[in-house]
Structures are given as structure tokens and as C-alpha cells.
Design a protein around this motif. Structure first.
Motif, PDB file in Angstrom:
ATOM      1  N   LYS A 169      -4.760   0.723  -6.443  1.00 59.88           N
ATOM      2  CA  LYS A 169      -5.477   1.188  -5.250  1.00 59.88           C
ATOM      3  C   LYS A 169      -6.960   0.833  -5.345  1.00 59.88           C
ATOM      4  O   LYS A 169      -7.530   0.250  -4.430  1.00 59.88           O
ATOM      5  CB  LYS A 169      -5.316   2.699  -5.100  1.00 59.88           C
ATOM      6  CG  LYS A 169      -6.089   3.282  -3.921  1.00 59.88           C
ATOM      7  CD  LYS A 169      -5.977   4.797  -3.940  1.00 59.88           C
ATOM      8  CE  LYS A 169      -7.099   5.483  -3.199  1.00 59.88           C
ATOM      9  NZ  LYS A 169      -7.055   5.329  -1.765  1.00 59.88           N
TER      10      LYS A 169
ATOM     11  N   GLY B 284      -0.488   3.358  -9.697  1.00 61.31           N
ATOM     12  CA  GLY B 284      -0.961   3.978  -8.456  1.00 61.31           C
ATOM     13  C   GLY B 284      -2.466   4.033  -8.401  1.00 61.31           C
ATOM     14  O   GLY B 284      -3.069   3.830  -7.345  1.00 61.31           O
TER      15      GLY B 284
ATOM     16  N   ALA C 297       0.821   4.065  -2.863  1.00 59.72           N
ATOM     17  CA  ALA C 297       0.588   5.473  -2.499  1.00 59.72           C
ATOM     18  C   ALA C 297       1.714   6.354  -3.047  1.00 59.72           C
ATOM     19  O   ALA C 297       1.473   7.467  -3.524  1.00 59.72           O
ATOM     20  CB  ALA C 297       0.484   5.611  -0.985  1.00 59.72           C
ATOM     21  N   LEU C 298       2.940   5.823  -3.013  1.00 60.73           N
ATOM     22  CA  LEU C 298       4.090   6.564  -3.540  1.00 60.73           C
ATOM     23  C   LEU C 298       3.919   6.825  -5.039  1.00 60.73           C
ATOM     24  O   LEU C 298       4.185   7.924  -5.523  1.00 60.73           O
ATOM     25  CB  LEU C 298       5.360   5.743  -3.285  1.00 60.73           C
ATOM     26  CG  LEU C 298       6.692   6.416  -3.582  1.00 60.73           C
ATOM     27  CD1 LEU C 298       6.947   7.503  -2.548  1.00 60.73           C
ATOM     28  CD2 LEU C 298       7.825   5.401  -3.564  1.00 60.73           C
ATOM     29  N   CYS C 299       3.431   5.796  -5.778  1.00 59.44           N
ATOM     30  CA  CYS C 299       3.203   5.948  -7.220  1.00 59.44           C
ATOM     31  C   CYS C 299       2.220   7.071  -7.504  1.00 59.44           C
ATOM     32  O   CYS C 299       2.258   7.703  -8.547  1.00 59.44           O
ATOM     33  CB  CYS C 299       2.635   4.652  -7.812  1.00 59.44           C
ATOM     34  SG  CYS C 299       3.807   3.318  -7.902  1.00 59.44           S
ATOM     35  N   ARG C 300       1.293   7.285  -6.562  1.00 55.20           N
ATOM     36  CA  ARG C 300       0.236   8.251  -6.792  1.00 55.20           C
ATOM     37  C   ARG C 300       0.579   9.640  -6.244  1.00 55.20           C
ATOM     38  O   ARG C 300      -0.095  10.613  -6.548  1.00 55.20           O
ATOM     39  CB  ARG C 300      -1.050   7.744  -6.118  1.00 55.20           C
ATOM     40  CG  ARG C 300      -2.270   7.844  -6.968  1.00 55.20           C
ATOM     41  CD  ARG C 300      -3.482   7.243  -6.294  1.00 55.20           C
ATOM     42  NE  ARG C 300      -3.480   7.324  -4.861  1.00 55.20           N
ATOM     43  CZ  ARG C 300      -3.298   6.312  -4.034  1.00 55.20           C
ATOM     44  NH1 ARG C 300      -3.141   5.112  -4.515  1.00 55.20           N
ATOM     45  NH2 ARG C 300      -3.291   6.479  -2.741  1.00 55.20           N
ATOM     46  N   SER C 301       1.629   9.692  -5.417  1.00 56.10           N
ATOM     47  CA  SER C 301       1.825  10.926  -4.660  1.00 56.10           C
ATOM     48  C   SER C 301       2.371  12.058  -5.531  1.00 56.10           C
ATOM     49  O   SER C 301       2.043  13.215  -5.314  1.00 56.10           O
ATOM     50  CB  SER C 301       2.754  10.678  -3.472  1.00 56.10           C
ATOM     51  OG  SER C 301       3.976  10.169  -3.943  1.00 56.10           O
ATOM     52  N   LEU C 302       3.179  11.746  -6.531  1.00 59.91           N
ATOM     53  CA  LEU C 302       3.716  12.799  -7.392  1.00 59.91           C
ATOM     54  C   LEU C 302       2.870  12.924  -8.642  1.00 59.91           C
ATOM     55  O   LEU C 302       2.434  11.919  -9.213  1.00 59.91           O
ATOM     56  CB  LEU C 302       5.158  12.483  -7.795  1.00 59.91           C
ATOM     57  CG  LEU C 302       6.195  12.642  -6.680  1.00 59.91           C
ATOM     58  CD1 LEU C 302       7.574  12.266  -7.201  1.00 59.91           C
ATOM     59  CD2 LEU C 302       6.203  14.047  -6.134  1.00 59.91           C
ATOM     60  N   HIS C 303       2.634  14.134  -9.086  1.00 57.80           N
ATOM     61  CA  HIS C 303       1.891  14.363 -10.324  1.00 57.80           C
ATOM     62  C   HIS C 303       2.646  13.733 -11.494  1.00 57.80           C
ATOM     63  O   HIS C 303       3.878  13.719 -11.500  1.00 57.80           O
ATOM     64  CB  HIS C 303       1.724  15.860 -10.545  1.00 57.80           C
ATOM     65  CG  HIS C 303       0.722  16.179 -11.602  1.00 57.80           C
ATOM     66  ND1 HIS C 303       1.067  16.303 -12.922  1.00 57.80           N
ATOM     67  CD2 HIS C 303      -0.614  16.367 -11.528  1.00 57.80           C
ATOM     68  CE1 HIS C 303      -0.026  16.574 -13.626  1.00 57.80           C
ATOM     69  NE2 HIS C 303      -1.054  16.617 -12.797  1.00 57.80           N
TER      70      HIS C 303
ATOM     71  N   ARG D 121       0.839  -1.202   0.000  1.00 54.78           N
ATOM     72  CA  ARG D 121       0.000   0.000   0.000  1.00 54.78           C
ATOM     73  C   ARG D 121       0.872   1.249   0.000  1.00 54.78           C
ATOM     74  O   ARG D 121       0.553   2.232  -0.672  1.00 54.78           O
ATOM     75  CB  ARG D 121      -0.921   0.013   1.223  1.00 54.78           C
ATOM     76  CG  ARG D 121      -1.878  -1.140   1.262  1.00 54.78           C
ATOM     77  CD  ARG D 121      -2.708  -1.115   2.523  1.00 54.78           C
ATOM     78  NE  ARG D 121      -3.767  -0.134   2.434  1.00 54.78           N
ATOM     79  CZ  ARG D 121      -4.909  -0.356   1.805  1.00 54.78           C
ATOM     80  NH1 ARG D 121      -5.131  -1.516   1.256  1.00 54.78           N
ATOM     81  NH2 ARG D 121      -5.818   0.573   1.745  1.00 54.78           N
ATOM     82  N   GLY D 122       1.979   1.183   0.741  1.00 52.87           N
ATOM     83  CA  GLY D 122       2.902   2.312   0.770  1.00 52.87           C
ATOM     84  C   GLY D 122       3.460   2.590  -0.617  1.00 52.87           C
ATOM     85  O   GLY D 122       3.486   3.737  -1.071  1.00 52.87           O
TER      86      GLY D 122
END
Lengths: 252, 258
Positions: free
Chosen positions: B150, B146, B111-117, B107-108
Motif C-alpha cells: 500500500k 498489506g 486492502a484485504l491483506c490489511r483488513s484482518l488483524h 488494491r482490493g
């Protein structure tokens, strides 16, 4: 004592340490006929059944079937034991998005290799047997329908066909009629009794309805508070036993 | 005389929150130097700019088509790769199927894949592996992972465990339980997520070119820099047509799947 299919000794299950749901069950289940387990809700009947096929892990004790202690099995030997134990559920537990035929063939998953299951390339004999079972449970025209298109009674018939598809040595039925109307409940019990009788498969059934238990079982086990308090033939059960099992007496 | 019993509890938190929002908006406007005068000159400029965009110039249609096709390829490739990688990631991230030691780090990672535009990710990939479509594919694959992983994990967490239990009780192995107990319950939703991601990757693939990661975006940015506003208009109209077409097609597919 006739031959037994299952020897349960000192079975204890604690979901939380120090709070046993099953307090040392000793039972020998005969190799024929229906054994009905009655008792109030939350008394461990369902846990008892689920310990046998290890959907629930027993805390202590042994469950010996055909010379194997089911409580000690792991991995592939556990799966091999599970496929010899059919199970029928209160809420049918069919995979709703799969067809009736796919649900029945789920009973062969313990036998066929994964690629066959994936590509739906089951052996001819399995397909033929699945059709025969669908005929036997009275659903000859429903093989390709999706399971969620069926009524409750029809679903439970598919559930029975799925369990028998495993060629089980023992059938567990957890409140198989509790979600059904009274008439359908009797029909489903009759069907289960007839098909398992023909196949010579012993059945352990949890059931709320004492009348149904008396009508179909050769032996009744009364449980209360995680212990067996009655064990005998259906005609030996009397009101004072029921009072002991369920508590109170106004409902009798 | 008003009733002594209040039928509705006054929501002071919401009232204060709205008031604070209004105050902040006014303050921010003054800070950014947004005045009526500035707005008026801005709108005048916009008028001149729009006038220079008309009529759209399709003379360099080969360049345009080449860019569009590259964008399309970036979108399709990155969606396919993202779907492939999302399947195992989603299963590993689902808390009802995987143990915590596996689901938590997965999950971490998701989330990392999704955190940056995705544009920032595209810049990083351009720096790391050089200009061109490969960087765009890599950036959009990360974004797809991401997103799909999810949603897929969340869909798996909502399945009926009773159906799974019944398949397990038959003696099925873990992969057979996935095949017969889990996937049938989430398959149609998974296809929906994938179509949605293809839609948004088409849109996104037209942009990554601006930072040098391939596709029509590069052509668009070059046209802007050369003040070829009529060509810019042609590119924008083509992009809009492509997205509309994709919406229609994916809508049809979705309807057919119902």
C-alpha cells in the motif's frame, strides 16, 4: 524542395472529441537546420511535438519519417522509432535521483539489453561517447554527481547530452529555454545549435522567445489556434505576422 | 459594545461532537460496571501480581533463547517474503502506471491483506496448516504485504511523471522505464518502509506464538498458565531488550541511508 526528414499530413489531435487542439497540420520538415515553432501558450505546439514521438496519440493524420508512418507504429517498432528521435524538455526532466552519467546513458536504453542497463554494464563505446558528450556540453567533471545537485542551465546541458546520446535522426526541443535566465537561454540555444549542426541532426524547437527563434532558426513556423498561420525564413517575419500569431499589438 | 462582525466562524459541529463524545464516555463507564471500588480491588491484585514477578527468573534461559531466536527468524523471513511480494503488488496497484482493470483488483487484494488483524490471520493459518512457525511466517507475510504494498503504491503515485516521460521518449522498453524512470524515484522510501516493517514484525512475531504460530509468544503463554510469573518477567524483559536493540540497529541503518 530539399530532402525532408519529416512529412506531416492532416495531423489532428482532439483531447476531447469535437475540440481539436491541432486542426489539420501539414508540414514538411527539412533534413537540416533548426525549425522554430512559435505561438501563444495553449496553441498546440507542445502537442505537435509530442505527437511526433507519440508521447501523445494523434487522433488523425500521418507523420512520415524515413518512409515510416509514426502515427501507426506500435510496440517494439514504436520504441525503435522513438530511439531515433531525441527530445529536450522545458523542465529538463532528468531523473533527479540518478547520476549525470546515468541520465546521459538513459539515451541508450532503446539500444542496450535490459540486463546491461540494470547492472550498468554499458558497452565501452557508449561510455566513451557519454564522456565525450559531457565534455562537449561543458560538464566534464560532473559525471558522478546526482542530477538534482545541478543548476538549471547545467541540467539542460545534460538533457541535450541525453538526447544526442540516442544518435537521433531528429531532435525535438519543447521550450528548452523557458525555465532559464536570458543569458543561460542563449548559451543553451548556442550549444544545441552547434552540436546538432556538427552531427547534422535537424531540430524542431518550440520557443516563446521570438528573438531567439530568429537568431538560431533557418525557418519559423507560426501557430495559433491549432493551425499554421506563418511559415517562412526568419527575416520574412514582420510585425503583422506576430500580431496574427499572438493577437493584439500593444506588446510589440 | 461587541463588534457586529465575527472574526471567526463558530464551529457548532465540533462543539456538538465533543459534547456527544463526553456523554457517551460517561454512559459507557456505567454500562461496563467500572466503579471506584472495582478499581481499588483491581489495583491491589496488580500489586500482588507485580510482587510475584520479582525477581525475574532466568533459570530456563535455553527455552527463552530458543523462543526468541524462533521469533527473530519468523520476523526476518516474513519481512523478506513480504518485501518480495510487495514489489510487483505495489507496481500493479499504482494508479498512474497500471490500467484501472489491474490496479483496482490489486488494491482490493492489498486492502484485504490489511483488513484482518495479524493475530486473527495467524489463528486462521494455525487452523489451516497446523501449529508452528510456518503459520506465523505466513500470517506476518500477509500483514507485511498489506502494509508495504500500500505504501509503495502510494509512493509511486507521487512520482514525477515528467521524468518517466523523458525515459519513455528515449525508446526504452517498459521494464527499462521502471528501472530508470520509476524505481530511482521511490527506492529510498521503499527501503524506509521495509525497515519499519521489519521493526513491527519483530514486535508482532513475539505475539503470534500465543495462538500457536511459533516463537517466544508460546513460551510466554505457557508460563502465564503455570503462574510462573518470575519466568514471565524474564521473558518480557528479554523481548523489550530485543526490540530496543532492533530499534537502535534500524535507526543506524536509516541514518546511513540518508
Amino acid at each position: 524542395m530539399t530532402a525532408s526528414i519529416l512529412e506531416i499530413t492532416g495531423l489532428v489531435k482532439e483531447y476531447q472529441p469535437g475540440k481539436p487542439v491541432l486542426r489539420g497540420i501539414d508540414l514538411s520538415i527539412g533534413a537540416q537546420g533548426i525549425t522554430a515553432v512559435i505561438g501563444p501558450s495553449g496553441t498546440g505546439k507542445s502537442t505537435l511535438l509530442r505527437c511526433i514521438n507519440r508521447l501523445v496519440e494523434p487522433t488523425r493524420g500521418s507523420i512520415v519519417m524515413q518512409g515510416q508512418d509514426l502515427a501507426r507504429l506500435r510496440g517494439s517498432s514504436l520504441r525503435a522509432a522513438r530511439r531515433r528521435i531525441g527530445m529536450v524538455f522545458q523542465e529538463y526532466n532528468l531523473v533527479e535521483r540518478l547520476s549525470v552519467m546515468e541520465n546521459v546513458l538513459t539515451g541508450r536504453l532503446g539500444y542496450v539489453p535490459l540486463w546491461r542497463a540494470w547492472l550498468r554494464k554499458y558497452p565501452e563505446a557508449d561510455i566513451a561517447r557519454a564522456f565525450a558528450l559531457l565534455d562537449a556540453v561543458g560538464l566534464p567533471e560532473h559525471a558522478t554527481r546526482r542530477a538534482d545537485a545541478l543548476s538549471g542551465g547545467q541540467r539542460q546541458r545534460v538533457g541535450i547530452a541525453r538526447a544526442l546520446m540516442q544518435s537521433p535522426a531528429l531532435l525535438l526541443a519543447d521550450e528548452p529555454t523557458s525555465s532559464l535566465d536570458p543569458k543561460t537561454a542563449v548559451e543553451v540555444m548556442e550549444l544545441m545549435a552547434r552540436l546538432t549542426g556538427e552531427a547534422g541532426v535537424p531540430v524542431i524547437v518550440n520557443i516563446h522567445n521570438v528573438e531567439l527563434a530568429k537568431r538560431f532558426a533557418v525557418r519559423i513556423i507560426g501557430m495559433t489556434g491549432g493551425e499554421v498561420v506563418f511559415d517562412g525564413p526568419p527575416d520574412a517575419i514582420e510585425n503583422h505576422h506576430l500580431r496574427q500569431i499572438y493577437g493584439g499589438e500593444d506588446w510589440l | 459594545m461587541p463588534s457586529a462582525r465575527a472574526a471567526f466562524r463558530p464551529n457548532w459541529t465540533a462543539r456538538l461532537g465533543l459534547l456527544a463524545l463526553a456523554v457517551y464516555a460517561v454512559w459507557a463507564t456505567t454500562q461496563l460496571g467500572i466503579t471506584g471500588e472495582r478499581l481499588a480491588t483491581g489495583l491491589g491484585e496488580a500489586g500482588r501480581f507485580l510482587a510475584r514477578m520479582w525477581p525475574p527468573n532466568f533459570a530456563r534461559w535455553e527455552l527463552l533463547l530458543e523462543g526468541l531466536l524462533e521469533s527473530l527468524q519468523i520476523a526476518v523471513l516474513s519481512t523478506a517474503l513480504g518485501i518480495l511480494l510487495s514489489l510487483p503488488l505495489g507496481l500493479m496497484a499504482a494508479r498512474n502506471l497500471s490500467p484501472a482493470w489491474l490496479s483496482a483488483p490489486t488494491r482490493g487484494f492489498v486492502a484485504l491483506c490489511r483488513s484482518l488483524h495479524y493475530v486473527i490471520v495467524a489463528i486462521l493459518f494455525v487452523k489451516a496448516i497446523g501449529f508452528g512457525a510456518l503459520a506465523g511466517v505466513a500470517a506476518l507475510t500477509v500483514a507485511s504485504m498489506g502494509f508495504i504494498a500500500k505504501l509503495f503504491a502510494e509512493a509511486i503515485e507521487e512520482i514525477s511523471m515528467k521524468q518517466v516521460e523523458a525515459v519513455r521518449a528515449s525508446g526504452a522498453s517498459a521494464p527499462a522505464v521502471l528501472l530508470y524512470g520509476v524505481l530511482p524515484q521511490v527506492a529510498s522510501r521503499f527501503v524506509g518502509f521495509c525497515l519499519y516493517q521489519l521493526d513491527s514484525n519483530l514486535r508482532n512475531s513475539t505475539l503470534v506464538g500465543i495462538v500457536g504460530a511459533g516463537g517466544i509468544g508460546g513460551t510466554l503463554f505457557a508460563a502465564f498458565k503455570r503462574f510462573d510469573y518470575d519466568f514471565v518477567a524474564a521473558i518480557l524483559l528479554s523481548i523489550i531488550a530485543l526490540i530496543f536493540l532492533a530499534e537502535v540497529i534500524s535507526g543506524r541503518v536509516r541514518a546511513a541511508l540518508q
